[in-house]
Design a protein around this motif. Structure first.
Motif, PDB file in Angstrom:
ATOM      1  N   UNK A 104       0.834  -1.204   0.000  1.00 42.81           N
ATOM      2  CA  UNK A 104       0.000   0.000   0.000  1.00 42.81           C
ATOM      3  C   UNK A 104       0.865   1.248   0.000  1.00 42.81           C
ATOM      4  N   UNK A 105       0.305   2.302  -0.554  1.00 44.39           N
ATOM      5  CA  UNK A 105       0.900   3.633  -0.490  1.00 44.39           C
ATOM      6  C   UNK A 105      -0.228   4.642  -0.348  1.00 44.39           C
ATOM      7  N   UNK A 106       0.097   5.761   0.270  1.00 41.29           N
ATOM      8  CA  UNK A 106      -0.860   6.852   0.356  1.00 41.29           C
ATOM      9  C   UNK A 106      -0.237   8.092  -0.261  1.00 41.29           C
ATOM     10  N   UNK A 107      -0.855   8.558  -1.332  1.00 43.85           N
ATOM     11  CA  UNK A 107      -0.402   9.788  -1.973  1.00 43.85           C
ATOM     12  C   UNK A 107      -1.146  10.980  -1.380  1.00 43.85           C
ATOM     13  N   UNK A 108      -0.422  12.074  -1.278  1.00 42.79           N
ATOM     14  CA  UNK A 108      -1.013  13.315  -0.795  1.00 42.79           C
ATOM     15  C   UNK A 108      -0.817  14.402  -1.833  1.00 42.79           C
ATOM     16  N   UNK A 109      -1.744  15.319  -1.876  1.00 38.63           N
ATOM     17  CA  UNK A 109      -1.662  16.467  -2.774  1.00 38.63           C
ATOM     18  C   UNK A 109      -1.991  17.709  -1.961  1.00 38.63           C
ATOM     19  N   UNK A 110      -1.022  18.607  -1.859  1.00 36.14           N
ATOM     20  CA  UNK A 110      -1.203  19.846  -1.119  1.00 36.14           C
ATOM     21  C   UNK A 110      -1.488  20.981  -2.097  1.00 36.14           C
ATOM     22  N   UNK A 111      -2.541  21.729  -1.833  1.00 33.32           N
ATOM     23  CA  UNK A 111      -2.929  22.844  -2.697  1.00 33.32           C
ATOM     24  C   UNK A 111      -2.632  24.168  -2.009  1.00 33.32           C
ATOM     25  N   UNK A 112      -2.236  25.126  -2.797  1.00 39.38           N
ATOM     26  CA  UNK A 112      -2.021  26.469  -2.270  1.00 39.38           C
ATOM     27  C   UNK A 112      -2.363  27.479  -3.352  1.00 39.38           C
ATOM     28  N   UNK A 113      -2.661  28.685  -2.914  1.00 39.45           N
ATOM     29  CA  UNK A 113      -2.981  29.725  -3.876  1.00 39.45           C
ATOM     30  C   UNK A 113      -4.453  30.090  -3.806  1.00 39.45           C
ATOM     31  N   UNK A 114      -5.135  29.913  -4.901  1.00 37.39           N
ATOM     32  CA  UNK A 114      -6.523  30.334  -4.979  1.00 37.39           C
ATOM     33  C   UNK A 114      -7.429  29.489  -4.094  1.00 37.39           C
ATOM     34  N   UNK A 115      -8.683  29.899  -4.022  1.00 40.10           N
ATOM     35  CA  UNK A 115      -9.666  29.151  -3.257  1.00 40.10           C
ATOM     36  C   UNK A 115      -9.725  27.713  -3.742  1.00 40.10           C
ATOM     37  N   UNK A 116      -9.550  26.829  -2.836  1.00 43.04           N
ATOM     38  CA  UNK A 116      -9.460  25.411  -3.170  1.00 43.04           C
ATOM     39  C   UNK A 116     -10.788  24.703  -3.027  1.00 43.04           C
ATOM     40  N   UNK A 168      -8.916   8.456 -10.296  1.00 40.62           N
ATOM     41  CA  UNK A 168      -9.990   8.696  -9.324  1.00 40.62           C
ATOM     42  C   UNK A 168     -10.262  10.187  -9.249  1.00 40.62           C
ATOM     43  N   UNK A 169     -11.492  10.520  -8.857  1.00 36.85           N
ATOM     44  CA  UNK A 169     -11.856  11.925  -8.706  1.00 36.85           C
ATOM     45  C   UNK A 169     -12.846  12.114  -7.577  1.00 36.85           C
ATOM     46  N   UNK A 170     -12.887  13.336  -7.085  1.00 41.92           N
ATOM     47  CA  UNK A 170     -13.809  13.653  -5.998  1.00 41.92           C
ATOM     48  C   UNK A 170     -14.364  15.049  -6.217  1.00 41.92           C
ATOM     49  N   UNK A 171     -15.661  15.177  -6.088  1.00 46.74           N
ATOM     50  CA  UNK A 171     -16.306  16.465  -6.303  1.00 46.74           C
ATOM     51  C   UNK A 171     -16.260  17.300  -5.026  1.00 46.74           C
ATOM     52  N   UNK A 172     -16.597  18.562  -5.178  1.00 46.26           N
ATOM     53  CA  UNK A 172     -16.675  19.422  -3.997  1.00 46.26           C
ATOM     54  C   UNK A 172     -18.078  19.408  -3.401  1.00 46.26           C
ATOM     55  N   UNK A 202      -4.717  16.766  -9.913  1.00 44.28           N
ATOM     56  CA  UNK A 202      -5.232  17.810 -10.791  1.00 44.28           C
ATOM     57  C   UNK A 202      -6.463  18.461 -10.177  1.00 44.28           C
ATOM     58  N   UNK A 203      -6.664  19.729 -10.514  1.00 46.38           N
ATOM     59  CA  UNK A 203      -7.805  20.481 -10.014  1.00 46.38           C
ATOM     60  C   UNK A 203      -8.616  21.037 -11.173  1.00 46.38           C
ATOM     61  N   UNK A 204      -9.917  21.027 -10.994  1.00 39.04           N
ATOM     62  CA  UNK A 204     -10.840  21.495 -12.028  1.00 39.04           C
ATOM     63  C   UNK A 204     -11.623  22.668 -11.454  1.00 39.04           C
ATOM     64  N   UNK A 205     -11.754  23.751 -12.230  1.00 37.92           N
ATOM     65  CA  UNK A 205     -12.415  24.961 -11.737  1.00 37.92           C
ATOM     66  C   UNK A 205     -13.929  24.846 -11.728  1.00 37.92           C
ATOM     67  N   UNK A 206     -14.404  23.690 -11.430  1.00 40.66           N
ATOM     68  CA  UNK A 206     -15.832  23.442 -11.281  1.00 40.66           C
ATOM     69  C   UNK A 206     -16.002  22.450 -10.144  1.00 40.66           C
ATOM     70  N   UNK A 207     -17.134  22.487  -9.468  1.00 35.56           N
ATOM     71  CA  UNK A 207     -17.299  21.624  -8.297  1.00 35.56           C
ATOM     72  C   UNK A 207     -17.520  20.150  -8.603  1.00 35.56           C
TER      73      UNK A 207
END
Length: 124
Positions: free
Chosen positions: A17-29, A49-53, A97-102
């Motif tokens: 197993x591994x756990x990946x992390x993604x740290x975001x900074x800057x604009x509203x996340x 994989x993806x996850x909505x807001x 990756x980040x998408x500018x939609x929820x």
């Protein structure tokens, strides 16, 4: 601009197993849908994989369903990918990756911001 930085990749034996992390900074996340993609040598980048807001809805590629779990912590501006029962075919560079939609989306061209990637290598 939104900056994304992945971490947690490495070398693991099959079944591990591994756990990946993604740290975001800057604009509203918090209003961005987030995705994990991967790219193996000589292959195209593929959705993992993806996850909505809006409701935390998740979606997985068939190849990882039941083995990987995506989650997010909006307060910490973090996204995670827990990868269990890893297989050699999971070997790739993994991208956040980040998408500018929820709402989440399963294709790379629908995402606006990308991290630099983290290597995952699974030995047989």
């Amino acid at each position: 601009q939104l900056q994304l930085v992945e971490s947690g990749g490495g070398f693991v034996q099959a079944g591990g197993s591994l756990r990946l992390s993604c740290a975001a900074s800057g604009r509203t996340f918090s209003t961005y849908a987030m995705g994990w993609f991967r790219q193996a040598p000589g292959k195209e980048r593929e959705f993992v994989a993806g996850i909505s807001w809006t409701d935390g809805n998740t979606y997985y590629a068939d190849s990882v369903k039941g083995r990987f779990t995506v989650s997010r912590d909006n307060a910490k501006k973090m996204v995670y990918l827990q990868m269990n029962s890893l297989k050699p075919e999971d070997t790739a560079v993994y991208y956040c990756a980040a998408r500018r939609y929820p709402l989440l989306a399963p294709t790379a061209n629908e995402y606006d911001y990308w991290g630099q990637g983290t290597q995952v290598t699974v030995s047989s």
